[in-house]
Design a protein around this motif. Structure first.
Motif, PDB file in Angstrom:
ATOM      1  N   GLU A  18       0.837  -1.205   0.000  1.00 16.96           N
ATOM      2  CA  GLU A  18       0.000   0.000   0.000  1.00 16.96           C
ATOM      3  C   GLU A  18       0.867   1.248   0.000  1.00 16.96           C
ATOM      4  O   GLU A  18       0.600   2.206  -0.737  1.00 16.96           O
ATOM      5  N   THR A  19       1.933   1.232   0.813  1.00 17.12           N
ATOM      6  CA  THR A  19       2.842   2.377   0.854  1.00 17.12           C
ATOM      7  C   THR A  19       3.533   2.561  -0.481  1.00 17.12           C
ATOM      8  O   THR A  19       3.660   3.681  -0.984  1.00 17.12           O
ATOM      9  N   ALA A  20       3.972   1.441  -1.069  1.00 16.58           N
ATOM     10  CA  ALA A  20       4.620   1.514  -2.381  1.00 16.58           C
ATOM     11  C   ALA A  20       3.678   2.122  -3.402  1.00 16.58           C
ATOM     12  O   ALA A  20       4.075   2.924  -4.254  1.00 16.58           O
ATOM     13  N   GLY A  21       2.405   1.747  -3.307  1.00 20.42           N
ATOM     14  CA  GLY A  21       1.413   2.307  -4.218  1.00 20.42           C
ATOM     15  C   GLY A  21       1.226   3.795  -4.026  1.00 20.42           C
ATOM     16  O   GLY A  21       1.054   4.547  -4.994  1.00 20.42           O
ATOM     17  N   LYS A  22       1.260   4.251  -2.771  1.00 22.44           N
ATOM     18  CA  LYS A  22       1.128   5.691  -2.503  1.00 22.44           C
ATOM     19  C   LYS A  22       2.321   6.464  -3.063  1.00 22.44           C
ATOM     20  O   LYS A  22       2.161   7.541  -3.648  1.00 22.44           O
ATOM     21  N   VAL A  23       3.515   5.913  -2.867  1.00 25.60           N
ATOM     22  CA  VAL A  23       4.702   6.578  -3.399  1.00 25.60           C
ATOM     23  C   VAL A  23       4.638   6.609  -4.918  1.00 25.60           C
ATOM     24  O   VAL A  23       4.925   7.627  -5.549  1.00 25.60           O
ATOM     25  N   ALA A  24       4.247   5.487  -5.510  1.00 27.45           N
ATOM     26  CA  ALA A  24       4.133   5.426  -6.966  1.00 27.45           C
ATOM     27  C   ALA A  24       3.091   6.419  -7.476  1.00 27.45           C
ATOM     28  O   ALA A  24       3.252   7.015  -8.549  1.00 27.45           O
ATOM     29  N   GLY A  25       2.045   6.619  -6.692  1.00 30.92           N
ATOM     30  CA  GLY A  25       0.991   7.546  -7.085  1.00 30.92           C
ATOM     31  C   GLY A  25       1.425   8.993  -7.083  1.00 30.92           C
ATOM     32  O   GLY A  25       0.714   9.865  -7.589  1.00 30.92           O
TER      33      GLY A  25
END
Length: 208
Positions: free
Chosen positions: A133-140
């Motif tokens: 989820e954190t990786a997704g936020k950073v990617a976003g």
């Protein structure tokens, strides 16, 4: 040369075993030797592996490695980044100390003919304990306007945030507490400049 805080050393023995384990299933296993922070490390790879072939320049094929290193650079990079697939790890390059003939880590950046970082520096990357989820936020964060931070997405799908430690921290704080926690990794605590890479559902923090 500083060689005391690289993240892959504690798992050196396990890394070697994991890399050698699939050898029996390989079509043509080739034993080779690399060096990680001055420690000789035995690895093995499939000589018919298309990705290894594609990532070996003519120069590396003909001239081989440095010193006693016989592993292709790509085999060493694979060993350092076991959680990524070949496409995802293409965002990283190898940090190599020619004086000591050893790899000191990996960083985000362009590669030379040996997969070494085209612009060597004291920077290195470590995977931080971050959720998907954190990786997704950073990617976003790619495409967002982040003050003082350069945010780009490359052809591998990796999102790279770079800037001063303060500006990157401020940008990640807008993404939530879990995203902000990525820059509390030991590598980033005293760094002036920080690069955060979100790739393959993981987060890497790169700093000097």
């Amino acid at each position: 040369m500083r060689m005391s805080r690289r993240p892959f050393l504690p798992a050196l023995a396990a890394l070697t075993l994991l890399t050698l384990a699939p050898a029996a299933a390989m079509a043509k296993p080739e034993a080779c030797l690399t060096s990680l922070e001055g420690f000789p490390t035995a690895l093995a790879y499939d000589t018919k592996d298309e990705e290894v072939r594609a990532n070996r320049s003519i120069r590396e094929r003909w001239l081989g490695g440095y010193g006693e290193i016989t592993c292709p650079g790509y085999v060493t990079l694979r060993a350092m980044t076991p959680g990524l697939n070949d496409r995802e790890r293409s965002v990283f390059c190898l940090q190599f100390d020619r004086d000591s003939n050893t790899y000191t880590g990996f960083a985000e950046g362009k590669r030379d003919a040996y997969l070494h970082c085209a612009r060597p520096s004291g920077a290195f990357c470590e995977k931080v304990n971050a959720s998907t989820e954190t990786a997704g936020k950073v990617a976003g964060a790619a495409g967002q306007v982040l003050s003082g931070v350069r945010a780009v997405e490359n052809s591998t799908g990796a999102v790279v945030l770079s800037g001063t430690a303060g500006s990157v921290s401020a940008a990640l704080s807008n993404l939530g507490a879990t995203a902000l926690a990525t820059v509390t990794a030991p590598a980033a605590l005293t760094a002036a400049a920080v690069t955060v890479v979100a790739v393959g559902g993981a987060v890497y923090v790169c700093s000097e």
